[in-house]
Design a protein around this motif. Structure first.
Motif, mmCIF file in Angstrom:
data_model
loop_
_atom_site.group_PDB
_atom_site.id
_atom_site.type_symbol
_atom_site.label_atom_id
_atom_site.label_comp_id
_atom_site.label_asym_id
_atom_site.label_seq_id
_atom_site.Cartn_x
_atom_site.Cartn_y
_atom_site.Cartn_z
ATOM 1 N N PRO A 121 0.659 -1.114 -0.061
ATOM 2 C CA PRO A 121 0.067 -0.017 0.057
ATOM 3 C C PRO A 121 1.073 1.232 -0.027
ATOM 4 O O PRO A 121 1.974 1.286 0.673
ATOM 5 N N LEU A 122 0.372 2.220 -0.928
ATOM 6 C CA LEU A 122 1.268 3.465 -0.803
ATOM 7 C C LEU A 122 0.513 4.586 0.101
ATOM 8 O O LEU A 122 -0.708 4.803 -0.472
ATOM 9 N N ILE A 123 0.762 5.087 0.912
ATOM 10 C CA ILE A 123 0.106 5.788 1.843
ATOM 11 C C ILE A 123 0.607 7.136 2.490
ATOM 12 O O ILE A 123 1.696 7.299 2.267
ATOM 13 N N SER A 124 -0.369 7.995 2.920
ATOM 14 C CA SER A 124 0.239 8.897 3.750
ATOM 15 C C SER A 124 -0.605 8.953 4.886
ATOM 16 O O SER A 124 -1.724 9.226 5.267
ATOM 17 N N ALA A 125 0.209 8.541 6.137
ATOM 18 C CA ALA A 125 -0.574 8.193 7.407
ATOM 19 C C ALA A 125 -0.863 9.712 7.915
ATOM 20 O O ALA A 125 -1.979 9.894 8.482
ATOM 21 N N LYS A 126 0.087 10.701 7.850
ATOM 22 C CA LYS A 126 -0.465 12.066 8.107
ATOM 23 C C LYS A 126 -1.676 12.808 7.534
ATOM 24 O O LYS A 126 -2.365 13.060 8.173
ATOM 25 N N ASN A 127 -1.890 12.189 6.411
ATOM 26 C CA ASN A 127 -2.960 12.892 5.605
ATOM 27 C C ASN A 127 -3.918 11.954 5.455
ATOM 28 O O ASN A 127 -4.956 12.265 4.564
ATOM 29 N N GLY A 128 -3.956 10.732 6.022
ATOM 30 C CA GLY A 128 -5.066 9.819 5.828
ATOM 31 C C GLY A 128 -5.118 9.174 4.417
ATOM 32 O O GLY A 128 -6.256 8.848 4.136
ATOM 33 N N ILE A 129 -4.118 9.053 3.774
ATOM 34 C CA ILE A 129 -4.238 8.538 2.339
ATOM 35 C C ILE A 129 -4.280 7.167 2.269
ATOM 36 O O ILE A 129 -3.118 6.446 2.542
ATOM 37 N N ASN A 130 -5.289 6.393 1.909
ATOM 38 C CA ASN A 130 -5.007 4.939 1.393
ATOM 39 C C ASN A 130 -5.002 4.023 2.630
ATOM 40 O O ASN A 130 -4.259 2.960 2.787
ATOM 41 N N ILE A 131 -5.416 4.492 3.853
ATOM 42 C CA ILE A 131 -5.363 3.693 5.170
ATOM 43 C C ILE A 131 -6.244 2.568 4.806
ATOM 44 O O ILE A 131 -5.712 1.454 5.342
ATOM 45 N N GLU A 132 -7.089 2.672 4.072
ATOM 46 C CA GLU A 132 -8.222 1.408 3.875
ATOM 47 C C GLU A 132 -7.332 0.195 3.238
ATOM 48 O O GLU A 132 -7.515 -0.993 3.689
ATOM 49 N N ASP A 133 -6.316 0.531 2.284
ATOM 50 C CA ASP A 133 -5.579 -0.423 1.843
ATOM 51 C C ASP A 133 -4.775 -1.121 2.802
ATOM 52 O O ASP A 133 -4.660 -2.485 2.837
#
Lengths: 602, 399
Positions: free
Chosen positions: A161-173
């Motif tokens: 998963p490619l995410i940004s924890a800080k900005n809540g991107i792709n947390i679902e993945d």
């Protein structure tokens, strides 16, 4: 509960790669906490943890996740301490999991701690899957980092998963990946109870709260349980699971579950991390492997800065120990510092953390003496004893020989810095064992090192000489005979017991010289000249002098402005009060602390 | 109130601020100076009303009549910077409003300047009988670093003019431990000053005060050994020339204990006599009550007599002051006087500190008349070594 719907996992990462932030986002997304309840980094509870960005106590939290397949899954996320001092706790926490999420910073790639953590997880047979964080940063290189993870660590990373924890991107993945890539527990709910203690804390109302991972069987209210290492027995009063920052009581915990129980246990020493809990009525055959008693590795004296606060310090230590089974202390007296305690710690960070907690949470002002490891002293009369306080070293004529603890150290470092790190180990009396290259740019250096060489500032030196790229892990190897001497410090010809320490003969001069220099900076000038001497066996090996001051007068006192003059004198007097009196010399508290941070790298 | 009073008048104006100065002083335009003196005159009248006659009844004391003014001191700033007429008028107002002792010591500070003769004559005529000249150094390079607006030659001229104007009681301020100063140059300054035979010399060593330009400057200061050598040479050289030290930094012509040329006004501060401070920032203490005037000139002018930091001194505070002020004097503090004022033996309060520093050779007992064995006439004082580090010792007399 249906074990196939349970996922027990932890998150591992290099420092600052976003471990705690990802944990926060996952808790938020699974709806256990409302946004308003969210405090950044929910899992790091203590102020110190949040400030230093480290985890000291294990934390666990349960989340309910409704997956895309329509099923509800129970996630138990266990946060682990990240420091080698707490290595044993880490290993017990990992043992409570079935898998791990590896967080890698898309701008930084794989770093030293990443490797160390992954290998530790793999050692515990955990399934590890990577997550690439901070992909929204302009300098993110997700593809390169994926390749690097595959090349360096050897785990599949292309569909990470490619995410940004800080900005809540792709947390679902990430949540989906937990469902699919972390194995479900496979315990036998009908077998006798077998649960691993991975942490415990003390609560003044409920007594000890034991954190467990149930492997087999069931633990429920009213049941009588036994702690296998200590044989202590207790009746379960409450069982439940972890919500962020609070405990939620339930009826039982079954095989595969992570949760807690209380049993009116007053003594945290009975519930050692790593121990196995079983059913008193129907005990399991064998305890889970890996339990060991944790012994303090480092000792130091803890004294209240103001001797009037001795009993406050005692109370605070009592309370801290309730929550920290690895903290050991006993009263001792120092000529220089008065009444205090000798305390034992797992390592230097543990020491610092305890010291900081005492100062912050209990509002105490402390003076700490130089840390010391435990030496074995063999006396000529055949007696052997453990020396934890250098002051107690008998006269050299009564000593046959001494032994010091040796550790097996592993330093992972990029090849550019191998030379510098080898040099450092050499300086610290390290015995070179081997170099293993993991890949072209990384190596693991193996050394035998005396523990007393690494308890002061080894970590700092390691970091500064490798620009942060070296990571270090060690375990106690045993004791070896060594040529050790006691170095004494004399201030104005009076021996200051709180400053004495044990050192290898070859390093005595260097260390004595540095201590004298440091003390010279710290001790203010007095009305008289103050010699500061380092001596070994009564022979002075280094000396500095604090010159007497000869002028201390007020400027022109004008027009009867007495109030201002008085304020100056009051300030001067106030400053004096904060000093420790050693003979005629007033020594600031900071002098005792400054000698702990002698940088040997220069 | 009790009978004796000293009056300090603050004249905050200067040509320019010196680099080491942390006193309340500044340059001001003519109209500001005008309003200041008008306000000062008003304050004198109000103060007189307050302290004269009726105040005795108000304080519930048996004293009657007006306080007798024993000394007046005009300091600054640079009192000689403003027109002589303003200064003289101010003195006149004080004389009108208060009862002056015929022996009243009336001092004024002046800075060396050319063409000052007429001013000095006016001062003398108005009743000033003691002059304090801020020479600081006679070395022009040192003066320049200090930011002084005069040269050594101007000092010599000023001194000559002062004598010509009839001043027979003159103090000269000198400073040691100045940036760029050597022991030799300091001694040269001292000897040149001595050749003029002033009646009094104040010799200070430079202390860097926070908030002054010097504090933040990179200065070529003499090392500590030189600093101390200057300090000690001062006493030796002055002793040889017939001066005695009576306070940490003050020397007067005459034998030890001869008060003739000692500055009476100065000693009032150390002996905790009553004094009234007039003008901005001036401090007062009357009957163990301290207060100060506001430091802001506009506030002072607008809100006449506005006092700040009023403090009624507790017996402890009085004892502390008695000790740390009295110890500035070479004669020390009178043990008998302590008992008289506070009703307790000095050892009861300060025994431990006294023993400690007597043991270290920083304090000593002194009898004013040899051969008497009682506490009468016994004084406690700092030794020469103690005077060097007086702060350290004094700080421990704070209760």
């Amino acid at each position: 509960m249906d074990q196939s719907k349970i996922r027990n996992f932890c998150i591992v990462a290099h420092i600052d790669h976003g471990k705690s932030t990802l944990a926060d986002r996952m808790i938020e997304k699974t709806g256990v906490l409302t946004l308003r309840e969210m405090q950044n980094q929910v899992l790091d509870n203590m102020d110190i943890e949040r400030e230093r960005g480290i985890t000291i106590k294990s934390q666990a939290v349960r989340m309910i996740y409704k997956a895309k397949d329509g099923e509800e899954y129970t996630f138990n996320m266990i946060d682990t301490p990240g420091h080698v001092d707490f290595g044993y706790e880490v290993s017990r926490s990992l043992a409570a999991c079935d898998g791990a999420i590896l967080v890698v910073d898309a701008t930084q790639g794989v770093e030293a701690q990443t490797l160390a953590n992954v290998y530790m997880a793999l050692d515990h047979d955990l399934d590890v899957f990577p997550v690439i964080n901070k992909i929204d940063l302009p300098s993110a290189m997700p593809q390169e980092v994926k390749d690097e993870i595959e090349d360096v660590i050897g785990i599949e990373a292309q569909d990470a998963p490619l995410i940004s924890a800080k900005n809540g991107i792709n947390i679902e993945d990430v949540l989906e990946a937990v469902v699919h890539r972390i194995p479900a527990p496979e315990g036998d709910a009908t077998a006798p109870l077998k649960a691993l203690i991975f942490d415990s804390i003390y609560d003044s109302y409920r007594g000890v709260i034991v954190f467990v991972r149930v492997r087999d069987g069931v633990i429920r209210k009213g049941m009588k349980v036994q702690f296998m290492a200590t044989s202590a027995e207790a009746e379960v009063v409450e069982v439940g699971y972890f919500a962020p920052g609070r405990f939620v009581p339930g009826d039982e915990l079954t095989a595969g579950d992570v949760g807690y129980f209380t049993a009116s246990i007053k003594n945290i020493q009975d519930t050692r991390v790593g121990d196995t809990v079983t059913d008193s009525a129907r005990p399991c055959e064998a305890a889970l492997p890996g339990y060991k008693k944790v012994m303090p590795m480092v000792y130091c004296g803890l004294y209240p800065a103001d001797s009037a606060h001795y009993s406050d310090l005692r109370d605070a230590l009592e309370k801290l120990q309730l929550n920290d089974a690895s903290l050991f202390y006993e009263p001792e007296t120092s000529q220089a510092l008065g009444f205090g305690f000798r305390a034992g710690f797992l390592g230097l960070l543990h020491l610092e953390v305890v010291q900081e907690r005492l100062e912050r949470e209990y509002d105490l002002n402390l003076v700490t003496t130089a840390p010391s490891v435990v030496y074995k002293v063999h006396k000529t009369d055949g007696e052997v004893f453990d020396l934890t306080n250098p002051t107690n070293l008998p006269d050299p004529s009564e000593i046959d020989y001494m032994e010091e603890p040796i550790v097996n150290g592993e330093i992972m470092v990029t090849t550019d810095y191998v030379g510098a790190i080898m040099q450092l180990c050499q300086e610290r009396r390290g015995k070179y064992l081997s170099t293993d290259y993991i890949e072209q740019t990384r190596a693991i250096l193996k050394y035998e090192l005396p523990l007393n060489e690494i308890i002061y500032d080894f970590f700092d030196a390691l970091k500064s000489r490798s620009r942060g790229y070296a990571s270090f892990d060690y375990e106690l190897k045993g004791y070896e005979k060594s040529d050790l001497v006691k170095l004494d410090i004399l201030i104005n010809r009076e021996e200051v017991d709180a400053l004495s320490f044990i050192v290898h003969k070859d390093g005595a001069y260097e260390r004595g010289r540095k201590m004298c220099e440091k003390l010279k900076e710290e001790i203010p000038r007095h009305l008289f000249e103050i010699p500061i001497q380092a001596s070994v066996g009564g022979k002075v090996i280094a000396r500095e002098t604090v010159k007497a001051y000869r002028k201390d007068v007020l400027a022109k006192c004008y027009g009867g402005d007495i109030t201002r003059k008085k304020k100056l004198l009051e300030k001067q007097k106030e400053g004096k009060k904060k000093m420790r009196q050693i003979g005629n010399v007033e020594v600031p508290q900071s002098a005792f602390l400054s000698v702990l941070k002698l940088d040997n790298a220069d | 109130m009790s009978k004796d009073l000293s009056i300090y008048v603050h004249i905050p104006f200067c040509v320019r601020k010196c680099n080491y100065c942390d006193f309340l002083s500044f340059y001001a335009k003519k109209d500001v100076v005008e309003t200041y003196f008008a306000a000062l005159k008003k304050e004198i009248m109000l103060a007189a009303k307050e302290l004269n006659g009726n105040s005795a009844g108000k304080d519930g004391q048996a004293m009657s009549g007006n306080p007798l003014v024993k000394s007046i001191f005009f300091g600054g700033g640079t009192p000689s910077f403003v027109e002589a007429e303003k200064i003289c008028d101010t003195l006149k107002a004080i004389k009108t409003e208060f009862d002056l002792d015929p022996q009243c010591e009336i001092s004024i500070e002046v800075n060396p300047a050319s063409a000052i003769y007429d001013k000095l004559v006016s001062f003398k005529k108005a009743g000033f009988n003691r002059l304090s000249i801020g020479a600081q150094s006679l070395d022009d390079a040192e003066l320049k670093v200090l930011g002084r607006a005069h040269t050594g030659a101007m000092f010599l001229e000023t001194f000559e003019n002062a004598r010509k104007a009839g001043f027979d009681n003159i103090n000269v301020d000198v400073m040691s431990a100045l940036p760029g100063q050597s022991l030799e140059s300091y001694i040269r300054t001292l000897e040149k000053v001595l050749s003029l035979k002033p009646e009094h010399i104040s010799a200070y060593s430079l202390i860097l005060e926070e908030g002054t330009p010097f504090y933040d400057m990179e200065l070529d200061l003499p090392d500590e050994d030189t600093d101390r050598a200057m300090y000690h040479e001062t006493k030796e050289i002055l002793a040889r020339s017939g001066y005695h030290r009576y306070e940490i930094s003050n020397y007067a012509l005459g034998e030890q204990d001869d008060p003739k040329y000692e500055c009476f006004h100065n000693k009032v501060y150390w002996k905790r006599g009553n004094y009234l401070g007039l003008g901005i920032g001036a401090a007062s203490m009357v009957d163990n009550v301290r207060w100060s005037n506001v430091r802001d000139i506009h506030l002072y002018v607008d809100a006449q007599m506005s006092k700040v930091d009023r403090e009624v001194l507790s017996p402890e505070a009085q004892m502390e002051e008695f000790m740390f002020l009295g110890l500035r004097l070479v004669e020390g503090v009178s043990i008998e006087e302590f008992k008289r004022q506070f009703g307790r033996d000095i050892w009861e309060i300060y025994g431990e500190v006294i023993d400690k520093y007597a043991g270290l050779g920083l304090l000593e007992y002194r009898r004013s008349e040899a051969g008497r064995e009682s506490v009468e006439n016994t004084y406690l004082r700092l030794t020469d070594k103690g005077l060097d580090v007086s702060n350290t010792v004094m700080a421990e007399f704070i209760l």
